[in-house]
Motif scaffolding. Structure first.
Motif, PDB file in Angstrom:
ATOM      1  N   UNK A 122       0.834  -1.210   0.000  1.00  0.00           N
ATOM      2  CA  UNK A 122       0.000   0.000   0.000  1.00  0.00           C
ATOM      3  C   UNK A 122       0.864   1.254   0.000  1.00  0.00           C
ATOM      4  N   UNK A 123       1.966   1.229   0.741  1.00  0.00           N
ATOM      5  CA  UNK A 123       2.876   2.375   0.760  1.00  0.00           C
ATOM      6  C   UNK A 123       3.517   2.573  -0.616  1.00  0.00           C
ATOM      7  N   UNK A 124       3.903   1.475  -1.289  1.00  0.00           N
ATOM      8  CA  UNK A 124       4.458   1.577  -2.634  1.00  0.00           C
ATOM      9  C   UNK A 124       3.453   2.185  -3.603  1.00  0.00           C
ATOM     10  N   UNK A 125       2.197   1.747  -3.516  1.00  0.00           N
ATOM     11  CA  UNK A 125       1.170   2.273  -4.408  1.00  0.00           C
ATOM     12  C   UNK A 125       0.856   3.730  -4.105  1.00  0.00           C
ATOM     13  N   UNK A 126       0.899   4.106  -2.827  1.00  0.00           N
ATOM     14  CA  UNK A 126       0.678   5.518  -2.475  1.00  0.00           C
ATOM     15  C   UNK A 126       1.806   6.384  -3.030  1.00  0.00           C
ATOM     16  N   UNK A 127       3.028   5.893  -2.971  1.00  0.00           N
ATOM     17  CA  UNK A 127       4.156   6.636  -3.558  1.00  0.00           C
ATOM     18  C   UNK A 127       3.982   6.770  -5.059  1.00  0.00           C
ATOM     19  N   UNK A 128       3.514   5.709  -5.725  1.00  0.00           N
ATOM     20  CA  UNK A 128       3.265   5.775  -7.163  1.00  0.00           C
ATOM     21  C   UNK A 128       2.201   6.814  -7.479  1.00  0.00           C
ATOM     22  N   UNK A 129       1.115   6.808  -6.710  1.00  0.00           N
ATOM     23  CA  UNK A 129       0.054   7.790  -6.954  1.00  0.00           C
ATOM     24  C   UNK A 129       0.563   9.210  -6.754  1.00  0.00           C
ATOM     25  N   UNK A 130       1.420   9.414  -5.758  1.00  0.00           N
ATOM     26  CA  UNK A 130       1.997  10.741  -5.539  1.00  0.00           C
ATOM     27  C   UNK A 130       2.872  11.159  -6.719  1.00  0.00           C
ATOM     28  N   UNK A 131       3.687  10.239  -7.214  1.00  0.00           N
ATOM     29  CA  UNK A 131       4.557  10.543  -8.344  1.00  0.00           C
ATOM     30  C   UNK A 131       3.763  10.776  -9.620  1.00  0.00           C
TER      31      UNK A 131
END
Length: 135
Positions: A122-131
């Motif tokens: 979930x943290x990886x996907x949140x970072x992707x969404x931010x980027x």
């Protein structure tokens, strides 16, 4: 936060928001790009493709690390029973120690591995969404 009402799947021939489609807030109602359209546009750019490849590789790395860590811990149980003399023959509350170890010791490891994987994914996907600039 805008409420979303799903009445039916979007038809392939309809490009606009109809009664049988998914409408989300003011973007779909005002004719602006939907979240799916902006995501697809971001993925088609060079930077978007780089972000997607980065997400895929980080998720793959995460799954390999968690899976290998789980297998190492799982393999440590029989090694411990074989290398420590007398441990396999001992009992706890009338139950053989190896049964207690596998029955009560492995389930917390499974739960911890699953929790770690879900939290980090979930943290990886949140970072992707931010980027990618998604909300």
């Amino acid at each position: 936060m805008t409420r979303v009402r799903v009445t039916a799947p979007r038809s392939a021939t309809s490009g606009s928001a109809t009664a049988g489609s998914v409408t989300s807030g003011s973007t779909a109602l005002n004719g602006g790009p939907s979240a799916a359209a902006s995501r697809e546009a971001a993925e088609e750019s060079d930077a978007g493709q780089l972000f997607v490849r980065s997400l895929i590789s980080s998720q793959l790395r995460l799954s390999l690390v968690v899976g290998l860590g789980f297998l190492l811990i799982l393999l440590a149980f029989p090694l411990m029973l074989g290398l420590v003399p007398g441990l396999a023959g001992s009992t706890i509350a009338g139950l053989p120690f190896d049964w207690v170890l596998l029955g009560a010791g492995i389930y917390p490891v499974i739960g911890l591995s699953a929790w770690l994987y879900v939290r980090t994914a979930a943290r990886n996907e949140a970072r992707y969404r931010d980027l990618a600039g998604e909300k």
